[in-house]
Design a protein around this motif. Structure first.
Motif, PDB file in Angstrom:
ATOM      1  N   GLY A  61      37.959  50.417  51.207  1.00 53.13           N
ATOM      2  CA  GLY A  61      39.225  50.871  50.645  1.00 53.13           C
ATOM      3  C   GLY A  61      39.141  51.215  49.177  1.00 53.13           C
ATOM      4  N   GLY A  62      37.962  51.653  48.728  1.00 51.26           N
ATOM      5  CA  GLY A  62      37.781  52.032  47.329  1.00 51.26           C
ATOM      6  C   GLY A  62      37.262  50.902  46.445  1.00 51.26           C
ATOM      7  N   ARG A  63      37.046  49.718  47.042  1.00 54.81           N
ATOM      8  CA  ARG A  63      36.502  48.617  46.227  1.00 54.81           C
ATOM      9  C   ARG A  63      35.088  48.933  45.732  1.00 54.81           C
ATOM     10  NH1 ARG A  63      37.676  42.437  47.997  1.00 54.81           N
ATOM     11  NH2 ARG A  63      39.875  42.355  47.447  1.00 54.81           N
ATOM     12  N   VAL A  64      34.328  49.692  46.515  1.00 53.15           N
ATOM     13  CA  VAL A  64      32.962  50.055  46.122  1.00 53.15           C
ATOM     14  C   VAL A  64      32.855  51.574  46.094  1.00 53.15           C
ATOM     15  CG1 VAL A  64      30.507  49.898  46.681  1.00 53.15           C
ATOM     16  CG2 VAL A  64      32.013  47.948  47.120  1.00 53.15           C
ATOM     17  N   ASN A 102      39.115  54.150  32.302  1.00 53.52           N
ATOM     18  CA  ASN A 102      40.049  53.071  31.972  1.00 53.52           C
ATOM     19  C   ASN A 102      40.359  52.311  33.246  1.00 53.52           C
ATOM     20  OD1 ASN A 102      42.485  54.546  33.041  1.00 53.52           O
ATOM     21  ND2 ASN A 102      42.118  55.833  31.248  1.00 53.52           N
ATOM     22  N   LEU A 103      40.872  51.123  33.112  1.00 52.06           N
ATOM     23  CA  LEU A 103      40.833  50.131  34.183  1.00 52.06           C
ATOM     24  C   LEU A 103      42.126  50.044  34.990  1.00 52.06           C
ATOM     25  CD1 LEU A 103      39.103  47.396  32.016  1.00 52.06           C
ATOM     26  CD2 LEU A 103      37.996  49.037  33.550  1.00 52.06           C
ATOM     27  N   ILE A 120      45.030  40.388  42.926  1.00 53.86           N
ATOM     28  CA  ILE A 120      43.598  40.470  43.222  1.00 53.86           C
ATOM     29  C   ILE A 120      43.162  41.919  43.416  1.00 53.86           C
ATOM     30  CG2 ILE A 120      41.800  39.870  44.915  1.00 53.86           C
ATOM     31  CD1 ILE A 120      42.696  37.546  43.068  1.00 53.86           C
ATOM     32  N   GLU A 121      43.976  42.717  44.111  1.00 55.06           N
ATOM     33  CA  GLU A 121      43.603  44.110  44.373  1.00 55.06           C
ATOM     34  C   GLU A 121      43.659  44.972  43.116  1.00 55.06           C
ATOM     35  OE1 GLU A 121      42.038  45.376  46.977  1.00 55.06           O
ATOM     36  OE2 GLU A 121      42.039  43.287  47.632  1.00 55.06           O
ATOM     37  N   ASN A 122      44.240  44.470  42.051  1.00 53.83           N
ATOM     38  CA  ASN A 122      44.274  45.211  40.784  1.00 53.83           C
ATOM     39  C   ASN A 122      43.294  44.649  39.759  1.00 53.83           C
ATOM     40  OD1 ASN A 122      46.403  47.505  40.528  1.00 53.83           O
ATOM     41  ND2 ASN A 122      47.289  45.979  41.906  1.00 53.83           N
ATOM     42  N   ILE A 123      42.309  43.907  40.231  1.00 51.67           N
ATOM     43  CA  ILE A 123      41.198  43.489  39.370  1.00 51.67           C
ATOM     44  C   ILE A 123      40.087  44.525  39.513  1.00 51.67           C
ATOM     45  CG2 ILE A 123      39.423  41.752  38.952  1.00 51.67           C
ATOM     46  CD1 ILE A 123      41.396  39.640  39.979  1.00 51.67           C
ATOM     47  N   ASP A 124      39.814  45.233  38.446  1.00 51.90           N
ATOM     48  CA  ASP A 124      38.803  46.287  38.447  1.00 51.90           C
ATOM     49  C   ASP A 124      37.408  45.668  38.359  1.00 51.90           C
ATOM     50  OD1 ASP A 124      37.321  48.697  37.916  1.00 51.90           O
ATOM     51  OD2 ASP A 124      39.176  49.564  37.140  1.00 51.90           O
ATOM     52  N   ILE A 125      36.495  46.156  39.192  1.00 49.10           N
ATOM     53  CA  ILE A 125      35.105  45.689  39.176  1.00 49.10           C
ATOM     54  C   ILE A 125      34.192  46.803  38.647  1.00 49.10           C
ATOM     55  CG2 ILE A 125      33.186  44.777  40.550  1.00 49.10           C
ATOM     56  CD1 ILE A 125      35.647  42.904  40.352  1.00 49.10           C
ATOM     57  N   GLY A 126      34.188  47.930  39.367  1.00 50.38           N
ATOM     58  CA  GLY A 126      33.311  49.039  38.980  1.00 50.38           C
ATOM     59  C   GLY A 126      33.614  49.586  37.598  1.00 50.38           C
ATOM     60  N   GLY A 127      34.909  49.676  37.265  1.00 48.64           N
ATOM     61  CA  GLY A 127      35.290  50.219  35.956  1.00 48.64           C
ATOM     62  C   GLY A 127      34.777  49.372  34.808  1.00 48.64           C
ATOM     63  N   VAL A 128      34.919  48.062  34.946  1.00 48.26           N
ATOM     64  CA  VAL A 128      34.423  47.143  33.906  1.00 48.26           C
ATOM     65  C   VAL A 128      32.903  47.272  33.777  1.00 48.26           C
ATOM     66  CG1 VAL A 128      34.151  44.714  33.273  1.00 48.26           C
ATOM     67  CG2 VAL A 128      36.346  45.525  34.166  1.00 48.26           C
ATOM     68  N   ALA A 129      32.223  47.340  34.924  1.00 47.35           N
ATOM     69  CA  ALA A 129      30.762  47.464  34.902  1.00 47.35           C
ATOM     70  C   ALA A 129      30.326  48.777  34.255  1.00 47.35           C
ATOM     71  CB  ALA A 129      30.210  47.353  36.323  1.00 47.35           C
TER      72      ALA A 129
END
Length: 199
Positions: A61-64, A102-103, A120-129
């Motif tokens: 769902g766009g998480r990765v 931007n995140l 939880i679904e609005n915690i950015d992973i890829g953007g921060v990385a």
């Protein structure tokens, strides 16, 4: 023109169409994801999707989307390091010179709700990385985390075809500050939710 490829993936889309059009005028190839790619294409801007580079679709769902060696290798490679350049060549990786990210708006969501799933679904992973990787490699990659900086970048490109080192350092500092603040806000809100604010 020293900036040849830019990865653009933004939650806050103000100014991004105009900025991207200017980059294309300079001959910069734009790589993008999801909603950002869709918006740019709808405005007549040529975009290469991240999935075309990685050979892997967006999943979960766009998480990765961007978490792939063909993206992070392209951002973290040092151009003055022969081993890095050899690794890029061996693995068919083209360098990325600019990261515009931007995140996910965690802070805005947290102002409206304490629903755990929505938070939880609005915690950015890829953007921060992406921001951290580009900021770490600021000598070779321009990192833009604030839409208010688009004009500064365009002005610099118009003046000298590049973003000078000191400006790159300032943009990197801003990116590190933004990721620090972002993590701090997540920690604060989840501490309130899970540990009565005492953790």
């Amino acid at each position: 023109m020293n900036i040849k490829r830019a990865l653009i993936s933004v939650s806050d889309k103000r100014g991004i169409v105009e900025f991207s059009k200017k980059l294309r005028e300079f001959g910069v190839e734009i790589i993008s994801t999801g909603g950002t790619a869709k918006l740019l294409e709808e405005n007549g801007i040529s975009v290469k999707k991240v999935s075309e580079i990685t050979g892997f679709p967006e999943i979960l769902g766009g998480r990765v989307k961007t978490l792939h060696p063909k993206i992070f290798g392209a951002i973290l490679a040092r151009f003055d390091n022969k081993e890095h350049l050899n690794d890029l060549a061996k693995n068919d990786i083209m360098p990325i010179d600019m990261v515009v990210v931007n995140l996910y708006p965690f802070e805005e969501v947290a102002k409206r709700t304490r629903n755990e799933e929505k938070l939880i679904e609005n915690i950015d992973i890829g953007g921060v990385a992406l921001l951290r990787a580009a900021a770490k490699n600021y000598r070779d990659v321009v990192v833009i985390s604030d839409p208010d900086d688009y004009r500064k970048v365009i002005k610099s490109l118009e003046e000298c075809g590049d973003v000078p080192l000191q400006k790159r350092r300032i943009f990197a500092l801003k990116a590190f500050y933004r990721t620090m603040r972002y993590d701090s806000e997540i920690h604060s809100v989840l501490s309130e939710l899970f540990a009565s604010g005492n953790f």
